[in-house]
Each structure stands twice: as C-alpha cells, then as structure tokens.
Design an enzyme around this catalytic site. Structure first.
Site, PDB file in Angstrom:
ATOM      1  N   HIS A 138      26.539  92.932  30.840  1.00  0.00           N
ATOM      2  CA  HIS A 138      26.327  92.106  29.650  1.00  0.00           C
ATOM      3  C   HIS A 138      25.040  91.287  29.803  1.00  0.00           C
ATOM      4  CE1 HIS A 138      27.727  89.253  26.396  1.00  0.00           C
ATOM      5  NE2 HIS A 138      26.923  88.444  27.086  1.00  0.00           N
ATOM      6  N   GLU A 139      24.848  90.675  30.961  1.00  0.00           N
ATOM      7  CA  GLU A 139      23.658  89.848  31.185  1.00  0.00           C
ATOM      8  C   GLU A 139      22.391  90.705  31.256  1.00  0.00           C
ATOM      9  OE1 GLU A 139      23.867  86.809  30.716  1.00  0.00           O
ATOM     10  OE2 GLU A 139      26.050  86.733  30.751  1.00  0.00           O
TER      11      GLU A 139
ATOM     12  N   GLU B  87      25.809  88.248  21.219  1.00  0.00           N
ATOM     13  CA  GLU B  87      26.886  88.377  22.204  1.00  0.00           C
ATOM     14  C   GLU B  87      27.703  89.637  21.946  1.00  0.00           C
ATOM     15  OE1 GLU B  87      27.243  86.474  24.930  1.00  0.00           O
ATOM     16  OE2 GLU B  87      25.380  85.560  24.239  1.00  0.00           O
TER      17      GLU B  87
ATOM     18  N   HIS C 235      21.018  91.295  27.857  1.00  0.00           N
ATOM     19  CA  HIS C 235      20.184  90.198  27.360  1.00  0.00           C
ATOM     20  C   HIS C 235      18.772  90.284  27.933  1.00  0.00           C
ATOM     21  CE1 HIS C 235      23.278  88.199  25.142  1.00  0.00           C
ATOM     22  NE2 HIS C 235      24.002  87.852  26.189  1.00  0.00           N
TER      23      HIS C 235
END
Length: 652
Positions: free
Chosen positions: A178-179, A263, A182
């Site tokens: 997930h990070e 998100e 980003h």
C-alpha cells in the site's frame, strides 16, 4: 491506472491543490478582515461602540486600505509559513519520520520484528524497481504506517512497533505494498507539498492561540476607565481564534479532498501487487479490532495525518473531514465476503513474535538455479525476449506476484556475505567500488593502487575482502545489489559522501576512459544519493529529438559493434517516436550523454512511455535480450525517474 497516467494525475492534482489553496486564502482574508474590523471598531470611541453594536455599525470600520493591508498580511504569513515548513522538510522523508519520533532501523538488526519488516521492504523495492527506502520504527503500539519523501531517493517507510508485532508476514506485505503504491503513483510527493501548504494556512491560527495565551498576563479593564487594552486583546484573541478554526477547517477540508480516494486506489494496488486481498484486508481488520486502533500519540501526528495507512488522529464528529475512508468500507472493497465482525486483539509481548524472517535452504536452492548458480559470470538461466521488455514497461507502478517472486529469487541468489555487507556503510562503499573493477588484471591492479591512495583504510580492506565475490556475481544481480546498498549509502555523513564520490570518480578515470557501465553506475548513485531534483516535468518529446538520438545510439551500440546492427536497432526504435533517428557518430562523450539524460528526465509523464518503448525496441530488435542489455535498460529507466520492475523470462 498505469504508472504514467498516475504520475500525470498527481501532477494535475498539484494544480488543483493550488486552486484549493487560493480559495482557502481568500476565505481567510475575508474572515481576518472582518475580525480586525470588529477589533478596530471596539478600539474606537467606547461610547460609540456601546451605542451601535449592530452588524452595520461594525462593518462601518471596513475600508479599502484595511482590506488591502489584511490581504498582503495574510499572503505574507501563508507564503512565509509554507516556505519555512518546506525548509524544515528539506531532508524529505527522514525529516517527517524524525518529527514523529521515529528511529531508523539498523540494517543489520538482530531484532526479529525489525529484520522481518526490512526483508519485506527490500523485496517490495526490488520487485517494483525502486531504490530500497530507509525504514523507521515508531515506538507506538497502535497499527499504522506511512511513506514520506519528495522522490524515491529520499523516501522512507515508517511503521509502528504495534504493526510489526501484531501483523504476520502476509499482512505486513499488504501494508508495505500500500505504501509503495503511494511512492510509485506520485501521492507521496503530493502529500509532502500539502504539508507545507497547509502549514502556511494554519499558522494564522497558531498566532491566534499565542495571543489568547498572552491574555493570562493582562487584566481586563484594570488600568482605569480609559484603559481598554484588555478588551482589545480579548477581541483580537477571540477573532484570531475564529480565524484559527477557519484555517483548521479549510486545512482538513483540503486534506480530505486530496487523500481519501487515493487510499482506496492504494489498497487496490496492494492487492494487485501481492495477489493476496487477505493480506491488506486482515491488516485493516486488526486495526478495527485492536484496542488502540491506528491512532498515534506523537504530538505532530495531526500535521502528518494524511500520510498514514490508517486514521492517525481522532476524526471528531464529522466523517467529511476524515483523511481516510472508514475502515469497514476499505475492508469490504478488498474482501467482499468479510462478515463485518471485529474480534478484540491486544498488543503482543516481545516474546510472542514470529521467528526471524529468512530464506530457507529450498528457497536458496531455487534462487541459485534460476540465476545459474555455479555458471560462468554473466550467464543467466532465464531467457529474456522482446515480450520481457514490453511486460516490464506495462508493469511499471503496478508490479504483481511474479515480480515479487523474482525479487525473492534475486535476494536468495545473492551470497549471504554480500547481502549482509550491503547493509553496512563501510562495506557498501566497498561493494560499489568492486563493481567498477576491471576484468583485466593489469587494469584492475592499477585501479586498486589508485584506490588505496584515496580510500579510507576500512573501506579498502572491505574491498579486498568482498571484491573477489563481487567479480563473480551474475550480471543480473548487479542492479539489485546497488538498490540494496542505497540505504547504507544514504546514511553517510556529508564529508563521507563527498569522499565516496571522489573515490568513485578516481576509479572510473584510472584507465583513462569511461565505459557505459561505469557511467551508468555513477549516474545511478548520483541520482539516488543526491538531494537535487531534475526540475519541473514540462518538456515534450518533440523538443528533445537530439537528446533521444544520443541516448538511443548509446543503447544500440551497447549490444553490438556492427554498424548495420546498430542501424537496425535505431530503425526499430524509430517506430515508437514521432521523428526519425540518425545515429550519432561520437558517443564516447559521457558528459554529453549526462546532459542529454538530464533533459530527458524533465519529460512530461505522458511523453515518457514512447521513449521507454523506443528503448525497448532498441534492445529487443534481435529477438533476444542479453542480461547486460536488460540491466542497462532498467538502469537507464531508473535514471529517467521511471522505476521499472525486473524483466521476466517467458517461463516466469
């Protein structure tokens, strides 16, 4: 969404962020003007103020001069406040992690939890083609994480102690993936800019709070009938408190508008990356069931709330202002069959953690087979074809389980002593020096003599210890080794980094010429260890015809010496470009190549795919890609700020 579209969207969102900022500043100017007008009115003749406390009476204090003066003042505060915060965050992700109380994890840590998260981050970085980021741990028992930085070379992953204690490896992979989403999609840079912009807006509220606190040292009406200073301070304090609330309101509104949808996209990217929806899904379930949730105790958590994996601060009464979607909605999107139940979990004790994370003997055996363990240097068992380059370009920003498996195999194929050495600053420098050593014994002897005079004794000794093993490395393992060593190299002090750069330059110049590999390695290190950016991405492909010709001629000549083959490679590349290509006769000038690449880095995001496809056509025109060509292709892509996953064989 592909990598380049995501980058372009992030670039456009920066423009929208400026629009939102302008609107917020205009609103603050209006509120501040009205507040100061009321304060001036109360500072005037008290009898008049008591006679007419109506809105019309108070608005009579407004004037053109007042509005103009307030507008200039508010703009000055916002701009200066933003610039001040930008200077505080000049070190990128490290500044954010340290502001939150984070501690950088030692790369050779013996802590099982820390070793596991480092291994997960290294796998994710190599699978996605990005430099391995530094990892910081926040000593908090809640479950949360973040990615921070302006670009990949200053990015860090931050993670709480509660996350690495309470999540298993699959769940950690989901959070880290997930990070990385980003990082890859430009959200990280956008979020960093948002911090500086919002600080400028919120600083007016900070000034209001300072004035209110100063009232404790004043007595309202205590100086006689004509002394109304206490009332004035009360009025100004109340007015600025309102302004502070307005700034906070607009700040949270902008955060919410920018971050919430991102998100959902990052959750979806994590599922695609790991091919395991239960990983990130169960991590979110544990946040919902954990006694501390994802809330952080750090004093500056609110300032960085839009960076976190989960809602880092309590959102209050309004979901509209939340920086993150509700946990239940996020879980349902990745695990539609979830039953909606949370079971309470408590923080694990240190002795309840999993066993140290490492590759077992079967995995190492498989990795050795994949990379031709025991074969001659430069050989590789996997065969790369034209489809390999096309797949790698299509997977940029959205790698999948195949790339993750390839990353595990790569790490497994690296000798244990080399992998451990890459984590230590002295040894990491020695490994980079070893990559530059010539295969010719006489040249290598001269290089070692030059380096012995320039390098620190400990670095030189490490070179003598690890150099022979590095010379035997498979070509396909050189780029991953560089990526693995970057966190240790980033930890160097400024004098150490400058000395390391000088030693690299002397090694390269030792034989009187600069090879393409030497140039590529030097540029890679410069690109990932330097804090300087490449400037705004505003150039179009048609503006850089000469630069494209230079880069593609060098790439074509790297795989063959025959002029006809070089011409054929350029003809293949030309099919992807809006202009014709002519081979550049003199490609030995590496300085000219550096200038060309620096300009090409400033291409608009949606103009870079054509250049990468042309580069792919250039190396694949013969129908087969050599490992050295694949390495050069990926390294060039990294230098152009286009992180590319590993090229996969047809078997993979």
């Amino acid at each position: 969404m592909d990598f380049f579209t995501a980058q372009d969207n992030a670039r456009r969102k920066t423009g929208r962020l400026v629009v939102l900022l302008v609107l917020a500043v205009l609103a603050l100017i209006v509120v501040t003007t009205l507040a100061i007008a009321v304060a001036f009115y109360l500072m005037g003749d008290q009898s008049t103020a008591q006679a007419d406390l109506s809105a019309q009476g108070m608005l009579s204090a407004l004037s053109i001069e007042l509005v103009f003066g307030v507008a200039i003042g508010v703009l000055a505060v916002v701009v200066l406040g933003g610039l001040f915060k930008r200077s505080q965050l000049g070190r990128g992700g490290r500044a954010v992690a340290e502001a939150l109380g984070g501690r950088e994890i030692n790369l050779n840590t013996r802590d099982a939890d820390e070793r596991r998260i480092l291994n997960v981050v290294e796998e994710m970085a190599i699978a996605s083609g990005t430099p391995v980021p530094s990892v910081y741990v926040l000593e908090e028992e809640s479950i949360n994480a973040f990615a921070a930085g302006y670009q990949t070379n200053d990015a860090v992953i931050g993670i709480t102690r509660g996350t690495i204690r309470n999540l298993n490896r699959d769940e950690l992979q989901g959070v880290v993936a997930h990070e990385f989403s980003h990082i890859l999609h430009g959200d990280m840079r956008l979020n960093m800019r948002l911090i500086s912009i919002l600080h400028g807006i919120l600083i007016i509220g900070f000034l209001g709070g300072m004035l209110l606190r100063s009232m404790r040292f004043r007595r309202v009406g205590g100086g006689g009938k004509r002394d109304n200073s206490g009332a004035i301070i009360l009025a100004l304090g109340a007015a600025l408190m309102v302004i502070g609330y307005a700034g906070t309101f607009f700040g949270n509104l902008i955060k919410s508008a920018v971050s919430r949808q991102r998100e959902y996209l990052a959750d979806a990217s994590a599922v695609q990356f790991t091919r395991n929806p239960e990983g990130i899904g169960n991590a979110l379930v544990k946040i919902g069931s954990h006694t501390l949730g994802s809330h952080l105790q750090a004093t500056q958590a609110a300032e960085f709330s839009h960076l976190f994996f989960g809602q880092g601060v309590r959102q209050g009464f309004s979901q509209i202002m939340a920086t993150h979607p509700p946990v239940k909605e996020r879980i349902k999107r990745v695990m539609p069959d979830w039953d909606g139940r949370f079971e309470a979990t408590w923080p694990k004790q240190p002795d309840e953690t999993d066993a140290p994370d490492s590759l077992d003997s079967d995995e190492r055996s498989a990795a050795g087979h994949r990379f031709g363990s025991g074969a001659e240097p430069g050989t590789q068992a996997a065969v790369l074809t034209a489809a390999s380059a096309q797949t790698a370009i299509g997977s940029m920003g959205q790698p999948d389980q195949r790339h993750l498996a390839q990353a595990r195999a790569t790490l497994g194929a690296l000798p244990e002593q080399i992998r451990t050495a890459a984590h230590e600053p002295y040894a990491a420098r020695a490994l980079m020096h070893a990559l530059l050593l010539s295969e010719d014994k006489a040249t290598r002897k001269h290089q070692l003599e030059v380096l012995q005079q320039a390098a620190q004794p400990d670095v030189y000794q490490a070179l003598m210890d690890y150099g022979p093993d590095v010379l035997k490395l498979d070509v396909a393992l050189r780029l991953p080794l560089i990526e693995l060593a970057l966190p240790a190299l980033r930890s160097l002090s400024m004098p150490q980094a400058q000395h390391f750069r000088i030693c690299m330059e002397r090694l390269i110049e030792a034989d009187g010429q600069v090879s393409l590999f030497e140039w590529t390695l030097y540029q890679l290190l410069l690109n990932n260890l330097s804090e300087q950016g490449s400037g705004p991405s505003s150039l179009k492909l048609n503006d850089l015809q000469r630069e494209c010709q230079m880069l593609l001629t060098v790439l074509a000549a790297a795989g063959q010496d025959d002029p006809d083959e070089i011409s054929a490679a350029l003809n293949a590349a030309e099919s992807e470009l809006p202009f014709s290509l002519t081979a550049i006769e003199d490609i030995s000038d590496m300085r000219a190549l550096s200038l060309a690449v620096e300009r090409l880095r400033r291409l608009k995001p949606l103009h870079k795919p054509a250049l990468l496809l042309a580069m792919a056509r250039c190396i694949e025109h013969s129908g087969r890609i050599l490992p050295a060509e694949a390495e050069l292709f990926r390294a060039m892509s990294d230098i152009l700020d286009c992180p590319m996953p590993p090229l996969l064989s047809e078997e993979a």
